[in-house]
Design a protein around this motif. Structure first.
Motif, mmCIF file in Angstrom:
data_model
loop_
_atom_site.group_PDB
_atom_site.id
_atom_site.type_symbol
_atom_site.label_atom_id
_atom_site.label_comp_id
_atom_site.label_asym_id
_atom_site.label_seq_id
_atom_site.Cartn_x
_atom_site.Cartn_y
_atom_site.Cartn_z
ATOM 1 N N GLN A 215 -6.569 12.102 1.115
ATOM 2 C CA GLN A 215 -5.949 13.260 0.476
ATOM 3 C C GLN A 215 -6.201 14.485 1.348
ATOM 4 O O GLN A 215 -7.352 14.866 1.553
ATOM 5 C CB GLN A 215 -6.508 13.457 -0.929
ATOM 6 C CG GLN A 215 -6.192 12.286 -1.861
ATOM 7 C CD GLN A 215 -6.836 12.441 -3.226
ATOM 8 O OE1 GLN A 215 -8.015 12.758 -3.330
ATOM 9 N NE2 GLN A 215 -6.061 12.226 -4.269
ATOM 10 N N PRO A 216 -5.161 15.098 1.874
ATOM 11 C CA PRO A 216 -5.363 16.209 2.799
ATOM 12 C C PRO A 216 -5.883 17.451 2.101
ATOM 13 O O PRO A 216 -5.608 17.692 0.918
ATOM 14 C CB PRO A 216 -3.960 16.446 3.367
ATOM 15 C CG PRO A 216 -3.036 15.998 2.273
ATOM 16 C CD PRO A 216 -3.722 14.818 1.633
ATOM 17 N N THR A 217 -6.653 18.233 2.831
ATOM 18 C CA THR A 217 -7.030 19.547 2.355
ATOM 19 C C THR A 217 -5.809 20.458 2.434
ATOM 20 O O THR A 217 -4.762 20.097 2.988
ATOM 21 C CB THR A 217 -8.158 20.129 3.204
ATOM 22 O OG1 THR A 217 -7.660 20.322 4.552
ATOM 23 C CG2 THR A 217 -9.356 19.184 3.248
ATOM 24 N N ASP A 218 -5.928 21.660 1.876
ATOM 25 C CA ASP A 218 -4.813 22.606 1.947
ATOM 26 C C ASP A 218 -4.453 22.912 3.396
ATOM 27 O O ASP A 218 -3.271 23.000 3.748
ATOM 28 C CB ASP A 218 -5.170 23.896 1.202
ATOM 29 C CG ASP A 218 -5.257 23.696 -0.308
ATOM 30 O OD1 ASP A 218 -4.728 22.676 -0.796
ATOM 31 O OD2 ASP A 218 -5.869 24.546 -0.983
ATOM 32 N N ALA A 219 -5.478 23.088 4.236
ATOM 33 C CA ALA A 219 -5.216 23.396 5.639
ATOM 34 C C ALA A 219 -4.537 22.221 6.329
ATOM 35 O O ALA A 219 -3.610 22.405 7.139
ATOM 36 C CB ALA A 219 -6.516 23.747 6.351
ATOM 37 N N LEU B 219 0.827 -1.206 0.000
ATOM 38 C CA LEU B 219 0.000 0.000 0.000
ATOM 39 C C LEU B 219 0.862 1.257 0.000
ATOM 40 O O LEU B 219 1.892 1.327 0.671
ATOM 41 C CB LEU B 219 -0.922 0.012 1.221
ATOM 42 C CG LEU B 219 -1.949 -1.113 1.325
ATOM 43 C CD1 LEU B 219 -2.773 -0.949 2.594
ATOM 44 C CD2 LEU B 219 -2.853 -1.142 0.104
ATOM 45 N N GLY B 220 0.426 2.259 -0.728
ATOM 46 C CA GLY B 220 1.136 3.523 -0.751
ATOM 47 C C GLY B 220 0.843 4.352 0.485
ATOM 48 O O GLY B 220 -0.072 4.065 1.264
ATOM 49 N N ASP B 221 1.647 5.401 0.678
ATOM 50 C CA ASP B 221 1.410 6.309 1.798
ATOM 51 C C ASP B 221 0.018 6.924 1.666
ATOM 52 O O ASP B 221 -0.393 7.351 0.583
ATOM 53 C CB ASP B 221 2.453 7.420 1.822
ATOM 54 C CG ASP B 221 3.828 6.913 2.217
ATOM 55 O OD1 ASP B 221 3.918 5.783 2.730
ATOM 56 O OD2 ASP B 221 4.812 7.641 2.002
ATOM 57 N N THR C 85 2.545 16.199 3.922
ATOM 58 C CA THR C 85 1.976 15.210 3.022
ATOM 59 C C THR C 85 1.787 13.881 3.744
ATOM 60 O O THR C 85 2.358 13.638 4.811
ATOM 61 C CB THR C 85 2.868 14.991 1.798
ATOM 62 O OG1 THR C 85 4.181 14.593 2.250
ATOM 63 C CG2 THR C 85 3.009 16.288 1.005
ATOM 64 N N ALA C 86 0.970 13.027 3.133
ATOM 65 C CA ALA C 86 0.686 11.719 3.732
ATOM 66 C C ALA C 86 1.976 10.911 3.876
ATOM 67 O O ALA C 86 2.834 10.922 2.995
ATOM 68 C CB ALA C 86 -0.316 10.970 2.875
ATOM 69 N N ARG C 87 2.078 10.211 5.002
ATOM 70 C CA ARG C 87 3.251 9.370 5.225
ATOM 71 C C ARG C 87 2.862 8.219 6.151
ATOM 72 O O ARG C 87 2.045 8.389 7.059
ATOM 73 C CB ARG C 87 4.417 10.151 5.819
ATOM 74 C CG ARG C 87 4.090 10.888 7.100
ATOM 75 C CD ARG C 87 5.191 11.876 7.494
ATOM 76 N NE ARG C 87 4.871 12.573 8.723
ATOM 77 C CZ ARG C 87 4.080 13.648 8.790
ATOM 78 N NH1 ARG C 87 3.558 14.136 7.669
ATOM 79 N NH2 ARG C 87 3.822 14.237 9.946
#
Length: 234
Positions: A218-222, A199-201, A229-231
């Protein structure tokens, strides 16, 4: 003429609409799932998880701190109170300060120090247990309108017990050996067991013993401005 006082205002005069009984089955109401968006599936459709229930509800996330923090932010955004039980308060402090905006919607507690939260249907609670590989048994358990999310960075000797007792499990990238063990506990088919080590981050398999759904968070800008970023790894 009879008095109309106390009977309310008259509404507009319109012709009544009637539907034959045999046509009722084609009617539907656009009511969505109650919960927070944990990500999108492969077709880009939002995947929603409901954390607030009129019964005790336990969730186990075998994954990274980043995903747990995104969930905490999103639950706080729905009006829930979030209590974080952690032995590493420094990794939560910025999030708590940013989310509060002058109000204590996310609060931090040392391990074993979460007080009774008094959850209600109008003021639900999420307790996030970020207590390492071997979280001790918590003083505050799940109860009606209070769910508990236990974060495990990897499998540990306590993980099978927690997974078996959970109403929902979120699994991020794990080793092939861990995937095999999780597959046995959660009764996953072979293709899902094989997928867990690739699975990816930001990708999580949300599953029970009957249902499974992959979601890419997927994160919002805030969220990305605050958490990056996702990790998978902290």
């Amino acid at each position: 003429m009879a008095s109309r006082y106390g009977q309310g205002l008259l509404g507009p005069r319109r012709t009544e609409h009637a539907v034959p009984a045999d046509h009722l089955a084609v009617l539907s109401l656009p009511i969505g799932d109650d919960g927070v968006v944990v990500g999108n599936d492969a077709e880009g459709r939002p995947q929603v998880v409901g954390f607030h229930h009129p019964r005790p509800y336990d969730v186990v996330l075998v994954g990274g701190l980043w995903t747990a923090q995104v969930l905490a932010l999103r639950l706080a955004g729905t009006g829930a109170r979030v209590a974080v039980e952690t032995g590493r308060a420094h990794v939560w402090t910025n999030l708590v300060q940013a989310a509060g905006a002058g109000q204590e919607c996310i609060t931090l507690y040392d391990v074993g120090r979460v007080p009774p939260m008094g959850p209600t249907v109008s003021s639900p609670v999420l307790v996030v247990r970020d207590c390492g590989m071997r979280p001790p048994r918590g003083r505050v358990a799940s109860m009606p309108w209070q769910s508990v999310l236990t974060l495990l960075p990897y499998l540990s000797p306590v993980a099978p017990r927690l997974l078996r007792g959970a109403g929902l499990a979120g699994i991020q990238r794990v080793s092939p050996d861990e995937a095999q063990q999780i597959g046995r506990i959660m009764q996953l088919p072979r293709q899902d067991v094989d997928a867990l080590s690739t699975l990816g981050d930001g990708v999580t398999l949300w599953c029970t013993r009957r249902e499974r759904s992959y979601a890419l968070t997927q994160p919002t800008d805030a969220e990305s401005g605050l958490l990056g970023t996702a990790r998978r790894l902290d």
